[in-house]
Structures are given as structure tokens and as C-alpha cells.
Write an enzyme that holds these catalytic residues in place. Structure first.
Site, PDB file in Angstrom:
ATOM      1  N   TYR A 101     -49.337 -56.298 -31.099  1.00 47.79           N
ATOM      2  CA  TYR A 101     -49.657 -57.264 -30.043  1.00 47.79           C
ATOM      3  C   TYR A 101     -50.081 -58.577 -30.683  1.00 47.79           C
ATOM      4  O   TYR A 101     -50.417 -58.647 -31.875  1.00 47.79           O
ATOM      5  CB  TYR A 101     -50.763 -56.734 -29.123  1.00 47.79           C
ATOM      6  CG  TYR A 101     -52.154 -56.740 -29.726  1.00 47.79           C
ATOM      7  CD1 TYR A 101     -52.995 -57.836 -29.586  1.00 47.79           C
ATOM      8  CD2 TYR A 101     -52.625 -55.651 -30.457  1.00 47.79           C
ATOM      9  CE1 TYR A 101     -54.272 -57.841 -30.146  1.00 47.79           C
ATOM     10  CE2 TYR A 101     -53.891 -55.650 -31.015  1.00 47.79           C
ATOM     11  CZ  TYR A 101     -54.706 -56.750 -30.850  1.00 47.79           C
ATOM     12  OH  TYR A 101     -55.961 -56.760 -31.413  1.00 47.79           O
ATOM     13  N   CYS A 102     -50.072 -59.650 -29.852  1.00 43.98           N
ATOM     14  CA  CYS A 102     -50.529 -60.946 -30.354  1.00 43.98           C
ATOM     15  C   CYS A 102     -51.231 -61.716 -29.237  1.00 43.98           C
ATOM     16  O   CYS A 102     -52.141 -61.180 -28.600  1.00 43.98           O
ATOM     17  CB  CYS A 102     -49.396 -61.736 -31.006  1.00 43.98           C
ATOM     18  SG  CYS A 102     -47.923 -61.966 -29.978  1.00 43.98           S
ATOM     19  N   ARG A 103     -50.815 -62.961 -28.980  1.00 43.95           N
ATOM     20  CA  ARG A 103     -51.607 -63.836 -28.111  1.00 43.95           C
ATOM     21  C   ARG A 103     -51.302 -63.706 -26.628  1.00 43.95           C
ATOM     22  O   ARG A 103     -52.118 -64.101 -25.797  1.00 43.95           O
ATOM     23  CB  ARG A 103     -51.374 -65.303 -28.526  1.00 43.95           C
ATOM     24  CG  ARG A 103     -51.956 -65.635 -29.882  1.00 43.95           C
ATOM     25  CD  ARG A 103     -51.468 -66.990 -30.355  1.00 43.95           C
ATOM     26  NE  ARG A 103     -52.104 -67.370 -31.609  1.00 43.95           N
ATOM     27  CZ  ARG A 103     -51.567 -68.206 -32.493  1.00 43.95           C
ATOM     28  NH1 ARG A 103     -50.376 -68.747 -32.239  1.00 43.95           N
ATOM     29  NH2 ARG A 103     -52.205 -68.492 -33.608  1.00 43.95           N
TER      30      ARG A 103
END
Length: 222
Positions: free
Chosen positions: A178-180
Site C-alpha cells: 500500500y501507499c498514499r
């Protein structure tokens, strides 16, 4: 007698919010602020904008009550004015755009789905799998964003370091990256790179801000 009634007054204020959202740089600044509190200097560097341009966009967002400020020493720090509401607003804007704007659909198909056509992992599914200890959760954001807040038990390997740090991942264990947020390319690139190396890898359906504002548990680096 004034022709401006309560409905018109509300619509006028909502129009100001809509106008504040009407620039790609301001949407990107909101995405960065959804990761945590940031100074103007920091936001300028992350968004690749001049200090003056960043300040101008932030003032527009502030007038629309989308961000708020706090002075610490010589620095003016910005944060979202109501994380859950602003994150939900941006998410709703994205849903409408994906459904109604042909150009967004083309970009989604040509870039995002070309890199990952698999169904992403939902938050509910990940909560269950975290409870069972079945996956490695991989946060591919920069270290300072990870330190400010991350999913429980997540391993932080920024995308630029992923290739040389593959040894930190168990080869026989599924990786959920996952990221932003939903349009952040970091997790898409990470999943594509991991699959090329033979890892079973999938994405979380959105990102850290959506996880946090859903009321799910988060951790911060000590």
C-alpha cells in the site's frame, strides 16, 4: 429584502470548496497532507513546486477550510481540517471522475490496470488476514511518512529501495502493498516489480489515509 436565502448562502460556501479543489496541484497537496502534518517547505519539495506557488495553493485551501495551520518556531505547519471528511471528499470526487470522465478511464486502463489487473485486497479482508498472521504488509512510502503513521505490523521498504531489499521479504508469503491512496503509483509499481521476481503480491484497495479514517488501528514509529 435580500434575495439570498439560507440555501443560496450554503451553495455559495460549497462553491468555494469546489473551486479550491479545482486544481491538480491542490489535490496533490491534499494527498500529501493526508499522510501527516507538513511544512510549506516540505510540501514544496514533495510536490515539486516553488515555495511561492505552494504557499498560494495552500492559502486557497485554507480559505475553503480544507486545511488548517499551526506555527512551530519559524515554520508554518499545515494539516487537513478534518481528516475523515476531506479524505472522503477526495475519494467521492475520484469515484465520480472514474465513472463519468473518459480521460480518467483511459488513464486507469492504460497505466493502473495494465500494471495490476487483479482485484485489490479490501480493508475488511486485510483486517482478517492480519489477525490470522497470513500476509506481509508492505508500506512503500518514504520513511518519514511511514514513521508518522502506518498499518499495524507493516514493513517499510520505499519503492526505490525495493530491488536491493527483496531479501527482507519471505518468498513463500503473500505480500500486500500500500501507499498514499488510490491513485498513488508506488504500490502499483511495487506489486508489478514483486510479481516479476516471483512473489505473490497484491495491492490494498486504497492507502494509509483511507485505512486511518475508516477507524482502523494504526501505528507510529517510536
Amino acid at each position: 429584502m435580500s434575495s439570498t436565502g439560507p440555501k443560496q448562502a450554503i451553495y455559495a460556501s460549497l462553491a468555494e470548496v469546489a473551486q479550491a479543489l479545482g486544481h491538480p496541484h491542490r489535490l496533490e497537496l491534499l494527498e500529501h497532507l493526508a499522510q501527516g502534518v507538513r511544512s510549506v517547505e516540505d510540501l514544496s519539495a514533495r510536490a515539486h513546486l516553488s515555495f511561492a506557488n505552494t504557499s498560494r495553493h495552500l492559502q486557497i485551501l485554507r480559505r475553503a477550510r480544507l486545511v488548517e495551520t499551526e506555527r512551530r518556531g519559524k515554520h508554518m505547519l499545515y494539516s487537513l481540517a478534518g481528516d475523515a471528511e476531506v479524505v472522503a471528499l477526495i475519494k467521492a470526487l475520484g469515484r465520480v471522475g472514474e465513472r463519468n470522465v473518459a480521460e480518467i478511464g483511459r488513464v486507469m486502463a492504460d497505466y493502473f490496470r495494465a500494471r495490476d489487473a487483479m482485484e485489490p485486497v479490501s480493508r475488511d479482508e486485510l483486517v482478517s488476514r492480519l489477525h490470522d498472521g497470513m500476509v506481509t504488509v508492505l508500506d512503500v512510502r518514504p520513511e518519514d511518512e511511514f514513521a508518522a503513521g502506518h498499518l499495524p505490523g507493516a514493513l517499510n521498504i520505499p519503492l526505490a529501495e525495493l530491488e536491493r531489499r527483496l531479501g527482507e521479504l519471505e518468498a513463500d508469503r503473500e505480500v500486500i502493498a500500500y501507499c498514499r491512496g488510490p491513485y498513488c503509483v508506488l504500490s502499483f509499481e511495487a506489486v508489478a516489480a514483486l510479481r516479476e521476481q516471483g512473489y505473490l503480491a497484491r495491492r490494498l484497495e486504497d492507502g494509509y489515509p483511507e485505512w486511518k479514517t475508516a477507524g482502523l488501528p494504526v501505528e507510529t514509529a517510536a
